[in-house]
Motif scaffolding. Structure first.
Motif, PDB file in Angstrom:
ATOM      1  N   TYR A   1       0.826  -1.213   0.000  1.00  0.00           N
ATOM      2  CA  TYR A   1       0.000   0.000   0.000  1.00  0.00           C
ATOM      3  C   TYR A   1       0.861   1.264   0.000  1.00  0.00           C
ATOM      4  O   TYR A   1       0.645   2.185  -0.795  1.00  0.00           O
ATOM      5  N   LEU A   2       1.863   1.286   0.855  1.00  0.00           N
ATOM      6  CA  LEU A   2       2.717   2.468   0.952  1.00  0.00           C
ATOM      7  C   LEU A   2       3.579   2.642  -0.291  1.00  0.00           C
ATOM      8  O   LEU A   2       3.851   3.773  -0.712  1.00  0.00           O
ATOM      9  N   GLU A   3       3.999   1.552  -0.875  1.00  0.00           N
ATOM     10  CA  GLU A   3       4.747   1.661  -2.134  1.00  0.00           C
ATOM     11  C   GLU A   3       3.870   2.267  -3.219  1.00  0.00           C
ATOM     12  O   GLU A   3       4.325   3.086  -4.019  1.00  0.00           O
ATOM     13  N   PHE A   4       2.594   1.893  -3.215  1.00  0.00           N
ATOM     14  CA  PHE A   4       1.674   2.442  -4.202  1.00  0.00           C
ATOM     15  C   PHE A   4       1.433   3.933  -3.954  1.00  0.00           C
ATOM     16  O   PHE A   4       1.432   4.745  -4.883  1.00  0.00           O
ATOM     17  N   LEU A   5       1.254   4.324  -2.696  1.00  0.00           N
ATOM     18  CA  LEU A   5       1.019   5.732  -2.351  1.00  0.00           C
ATOM     19  C   LEU A   5       2.208   6.621  -2.694  1.00  0.00           C
ATOM     20  O   LEU A   5       2.036   7.814  -2.954  1.00  0.00           O
ATOM     21  N   SER A   6       3.395   6.058  -2.664  1.00  0.00           N
ATOM     22  CA  SER A   6       4.607   6.858  -2.872  1.00  0.00           C
ATOM     23  C   SER A   6       4.672   7.483  -4.267  1.00  0.00           C
ATOM     24  O   SER A   6       5.481   8.372  -4.504  1.00  0.00           O
ATOM     25  N   GLN A   7       3.805   7.044  -5.185  1.00  0.00           N
ATOM     26  CA  GLN A   7       3.830   7.579  -6.552  1.00  0.00           C
ATOM     27  C   GLN A   7       3.281   8.990  -6.644  1.00  0.00           C
ATOM     28  O   GLN A   7       3.573   9.701  -7.600  1.00  0.00           O
ATOM     29  N   TRP A   8       2.476   9.398  -5.662  1.00  0.00           N
ATOM     30  CA  TRP A   8       1.794  10.689  -5.753  1.00  0.00           C
ATOM     31  C   TRP A   8       2.363  11.701  -4.769  1.00  0.00           C
ATOM     32  O   TRP A   8       2.636  11.370  -3.606  1.00  0.00           O
ATOM     33  N   PRO A   9       2.553  12.946  -5.216  1.00  0.00           N
ATOM     34  CA  PRO A   9       3.105  13.975  -4.320  1.00  0.00           C
ATOM     35  C   PRO A   9       2.103  14.532  -3.323  1.00  0.00           C
ATOM     36  O   PRO A   9       2.485  15.120  -2.310  1.00  0.00           O
ATOM     37  N   VAL A  10       0.791  14.351  -3.583  1.00  0.00           N
ATOM     38  CA  VAL A  10      -0.238  14.916  -2.710  1.00  0.00           C
ATOM     39  C   VAL A  10      -1.199  13.813  -2.283  1.00  0.00           C
ATOM     40  O   VAL A  10      -1.722  13.069  -3.120  1.00  0.00           O
ATOM     41  N   LEU A  11      -1.426  13.709  -0.978  1.00  0.00           N
ATOM     42  CA  LEU A  11      -2.367  12.742  -0.435  1.00  0.00           C
ATOM     43  C   LEU A  11      -3.607  13.479   0.067  1.00  0.00           C
ATOM     44  O   LEU A  11      -3.502  14.509   0.726  1.00  0.00           O
ATOM     45  N   VAL A  12      -4.775  12.933  -0.241  1.00  0.00           N
ATOM     46  CA  VAL A  12      -6.044  13.515   0.179  1.00  0.00           C
ATOM     47  C   VAL A  12      -6.761  12.490   1.049  1.00  0.00           C
ATOM     48  O   VAL A  12      -6.840  11.306   0.695  1.00  0.00           O
ATOM     49  N   HIS A  13      -7.278  12.936   2.177  1.00  0.00           N
ATOM     50  CA  HIS A  13      -7.945  12.014   3.100  1.00  0.00           C
ATOM     51  C   HIS A  13      -8.990  12.768   3.906  1.00  0.00           C
ATOM     52  O   HIS A  13      -9.077  14.010   3.837  1.00  0.00           O
ATOM     53  N   PHE A  14      -9.781  12.043   4.660  1.00  0.00           N
ATOM     54  CA  PHE A  14     -10.799  12.638   5.523  1.00  0.00           C
ATOM     55  C   PHE A  14     -10.441  12.318   6.966  1.00  0.00           C
ATOM     56  O   PHE A  14     -10.565  11.187   7.407  1.00  0.00           O
ATOM     57  N   ASN A  15      -9.937  13.308   7.657  1.00  0.00           N
ATOM     58  CA  ASN A  15      -9.457  13.175   9.045  1.00  0.00           C
ATOM     59  C   ASN A  15      -8.251  12.247   9.144  1.00  0.00           C
ATOM     60  O   ASN A  15      -7.979  11.672  10.197  1.00  0.00           O
ATOM     61  N   GLY A  16      -7.512  12.140   8.065  1.00  0.00           N
ATOM     62  CA  GLY A  16      -6.308  11.311   8.094  1.00  0.00           C
ATOM     63  C   GLY A  16      -5.208  11.889   8.947  1.00  0.00           C
ATOM     64  O   GLY A  16      -4.328  11.156   9.422  1.00  0.00           O
ATOM     65  N   THR A  17      -5.234  13.195   9.184  1.00  0.00           N
ATOM     66  CA  THR A  17      -4.216  13.815  10.040  1.00  0.00           C
ATOM     67  C   THR A  17      -4.275  13.252  11.447  1.00  0.00           C
ATOM     68  O   THR A  17      -3.241  13.057  12.097  1.00  0.00           O
ATOM     69  N   SER A  18      -5.479  12.977  11.921  1.00  0.00           N
ATOM     70  CA  SER A  18      -5.645  12.466  13.287  1.00  0.00           C
ATOM     71  C   SER A  18      -5.655  10.953  13.372  1.00  0.00           C
ATOM     72  O   SER A  18      -5.302  10.387  14.407  1.00  0.00           O
ATOM     73  N   PHE A  19      -6.058  10.279  12.272  1.00  0.00           N
ATOM     74  CA  PHE A  19      -6.205   8.824  12.362  1.00  0.00           C
ATOM     75  C   PHE A  19      -5.316   8.058  11.388  1.00  0.00           C
ATOM     76  O   PHE A  19      -4.405   7.336  11.797  1.00  0.00           O
ATOM     77  N   ASP A  20      -5.562   8.193  10.092  1.00  0.00           N
ATOM     78  CA  ASP A  20      -4.902   7.334   9.106  1.00  0.00           C
ATOM     79  C   ASP A  20      -3.382   7.443   9.132  1.00  0.00           C
ATOM     80  O   ASP A  20      -2.678   6.418   9.199  1.00  0.00           O
ATOM     81  N   LEU A  21      -2.868   8.664   9.054  1.00  0.00           N
ATOM     82  CA  LEU A  21      -1.419   8.823   8.970  1.00  0.00           C
ATOM     83  C   LEU A  21      -0.699   8.383  10.246  1.00  0.00           C
ATOM     84  O   LEU A  21       0.295   7.648  10.165  1.00  0.00           O
TER      85      LEU A  21
END
Length: 337
Positions: free
Chosen positions: A74-94
């Motif tokens: 999953y993280l290898e896949f995410l590394s392709q993009w310079p900008v991540l968009v999420h909903f409340n990921g600052t407090s939970f996902d990340l």
């Protein structure tokens, strides 16, 4: 471990002021249990724009032993993009991803990436729309989006992207379409009709302290409240001025000799001013000079309406952008006036 992909039936993109939609990846994870520190990741998903279509890629753990494999892939896949968009990921996902990566000694390439947290960015919309909560489902309902049986938080995220235009109305202003100074019993108002880069999903109108705002589609109107008053312009180099109490004004020392010594005192910061009467317009930033105030301590800034050229579209656009730079995060009290 299951990995599946599907095309999402949604046509949406980031507002122009937020950049290129092709550079962002929407993300979401789900964990087992309620204990945040010990909960493992059971689901991870991302959505991205490819060949003009939103594609969702989702990882599902079939056993707890598969969590490190999901994390790494999953993280290898995410590394392709310079900008991540999420909903409340600052407090939970990340934080959760970093914590679980640390548990398995897996590199976590999330630091340094730009993040757009839709929960935090869209929360101020409660000031202009009838939202009881700032949840993702409440925002979906606001847009009239209904979930289908195979939808989840990730697959619905692209629908929310156009809402970001409301959080950056100042940057979204493209042009001045019309402007006029209106007279009334209060002195006058300035009406600005402006064009937007992007189409707003929903129209709205609301009072915002120094002005009234109405927007729909790609058009926005500002009705800015003027003020007929006597205001003061304060000079910075007060040590070079005398204050004349009888005249209630300051004069430069080079001309103060014409005033008797008994009718003048050294000026202070709060008394080094001249006064002007007329119609004034508010400004958040000192774009137009001279800048006038009620008193030295006043935070509200004003400029003389006659100094504004209604044919100077660049200045009017800069003025409107300044007025809306904090909208809607500070609601009805964007700045004192």
């Amino acid at each position: 471990m299951q990995i599946n992909e599907k095309i999402l039936p949604v046509n949406s993109s980031l507002p122009a002021s937020f950049g290129d939609t092709r550079q962002v990846c929407l993300m979401d994870i789900e964990t087992t249990g309620l204990a945040r520190k010990n909960a493992r990741i059971a689901y991870a998903g991302c959505a991205y724009l490819a060949k003009g279509q939103w594609t969702a890629r989702q990882w599902l753990a079939e056993s707890k032993e598969e969590e490190p494999w999901i994390l790494a892939d999953y993280l290898e896949f995410l590394s392709q993009w310079p900008v991540l968009v999420h909903f409340n990921g600052t407090s939970f996902d990340l934080p959760c991803l970093r914590r679980r990566c640390g548990l398995y000694d897996i590199p976590c390439p999330l630091d340094g990436k730009e993040n757009l947290d839709l929960y935090r960015l869209l929360k101020p919309l409660r000031r202009i729309f009838p939202l009881e909560r700032s949840s993702q489902r409440a925002l979906e309902t606001l847009l009239g989006q209904m979930r289908q049986p195979d939808d989840n938080d990730l697959t619905m995220l692209p629908h929310l992207l156009p809402l970001l235009a409301y959080t950056a109305l100042g940057r979204e202003l493209e042009s001045v379409q019309d402007c006029r100074l209106l007279s009334d019993e209060d002195g006058g108002k300035l009406q600005l009709d402006l064009g937007l880069y992007d189409t707003l999903p929903l129209g709205f109108s609301c009072p915002c302290g120094a002005f009234y705002l109405k927007a729909e589609g790609k058009r926005l109107s500002l009705l800015i409240y003027g003020r007929q008053a006597t205001l003061k312009y304060f000079m910075d180099d007060y040590k070079n001025y005398y204050y004349l109490p009888d005249e209630d004004m300051a004069v430069h020392k080079s001309v103060a000799a014409f005033a008797g010594k008994g009718s003048r005192v050294p000026a202070k910061k709060a008394t080094c001013y001249i006064k002007k009467e007329g119609l004034f317009l508010p400004q958040k930033d000192p774009l137009f000079v001279p800048v006038f105030r009620e008193s030295y301590e006043s935070r509200g800034l004003w400029f003389f309406a006659d100094s504004l050229s209604l044919s100077d579209k660049a200045a009017l656009l800069a003025y409107a952008r300044s007025l809306l730079s904090d909208f809607p995060s500070k609601g009805d009290t964007l700045w004192p006036c």
